[in-house]
Design an enzyme around this catalytic site. Sequence first.
Site, PDB file in Angstrom:
ATOM      1  N   CYS B  99       9.551  -7.243 -24.658  1.00 31.83           N
ATOM      2  CA  CYS B  99      10.104  -8.587 -24.430  1.00 31.83           C
ATOM      3  C   CYS B  99       9.061  -9.534 -23.859  1.00 31.83           C
ATOM      4  CB  CYS B  99      11.274  -8.536 -23.453  1.00 31.83           C
ATOM      5  SG  CYS B  99      12.775  -7.860 -24.154  1.00 31.83           S
ATOM      6  N   CYS B 240       7.778  -1.031  10.694  1.00 30.49           N
ATOM      7  CA  CYS B 240       7.712  -1.817  11.918  1.00 30.49           C
ATOM      8  C   CYS B 240       8.945  -1.566  12.780  1.00 30.49           C
ATOM      9  CB  CYS B 240       7.649  -3.311  11.581  1.00 30.49           C
ATOM     10  SG  CYS B 240       5.996  -4.022  11.716  1.00 30.49           S
TER      11      CYS B 240
END
Lengths: 109, 279
Positions: B99, B240
Amino acid sequence: MASGVKPRVKVPKTASAGDAITIKTLISHKMESGQRKDKEGNPIPRSIINRFTCDFNGQNVLDVTMEPAISTNPYFQFQALVPEAGDFVFTWYDDDGEVYDAKKSVKMA
Amino acid sequence: MNTKLLQTVAALSLLAGVAVAGEDATLIINDEETMVTEAAAPAHAENLDRIYSGWVFRADETQVLQMDDFDNPAFVFTDQGQDLYDTVDGTAGESCANCHGDVDSFAGLTAQMPRVNSDGELETLTELVNNCRTERMGAEAWKYSASQMTAVTALIGLQSRGMPVDVAIDGAAAPYWERGKELYYTRVGQLDMSCSNCHEDNYDVMIRADHLSQGQTNGFPTYRLKNAKLNSRHGRFKGCMKNIRATPFKEGGDEFKALELYVASRGNGLSVETPSVRN
């Protein structure tokens, strides 16, 4: 059978006769050492690249024996003298019998 | 004595000559593409004067790795991404390439992600890829930070390398951006810390052995030396949150998507560095 193996080589396109050029090579390979075990406790068979060679116009430049302790995606950087224009051929030998190669041409500046 | 001093001076200047990286260094990739690693902070990042790419804060050896595509280990993974891009998968017998054609048609997309789609929902690049896979290809969705996913998103990100990050924060994006901002400044976890405590108040400071950056996401997915693979933005957020002893939000969840938008907007003006190298 190792999957996703792809050699990569970086060689300067041109050089002056007698120059030492820096060559970098890397082959993506999982380099399974044979020492590890899977979840069921069965040993994972060894599957590594065991030999690497570099030839220039049919003349051997480098021939390396590799051992299981070498980590994944082995990388080599070395210098080679270039007496004339020609082709570098790099060859990697896999434990499973597969041979991977790459070819790079160097022109005279 | 004098000779020795002179020798030292000579050695020092020689060192300065060969040092290609450092705190004040410029990130030039493959000797041709110059990246913007420092810029004036965008107006909406009101507590910052200047913004810096995470590259600035890394050790010289790590910086050098990103200056040449051959030395950059992330390119092993973008090569895998290219293979995946070209491979037919799923019941519809389609590949990405069928595509979208050549992957360079995605130039500029990563610089604008995440963005709000026509349904008014915030959408990340990862979700775009997975939507294509499930809806058009009839293939199974990849996990949010799966190795295939980071490989493909890094490949798509590479097409935007060097372009300035420019995510929209107004209009339909505004509520998501506000949500992200709130999350950024909210203290969570046993250590009771917010993103801003490290990445805004204390960037350029050592937190034990780690040199704190501003937490910019312009280089993601990024190759980290600590785990030798590509890391997604949400994977990094999760890391984190674990560090501050908080329960991480879900990867691909609304919280992280909003935070991704907000953090990306703080880097508006920096170059997209995908795929970058960090420690």
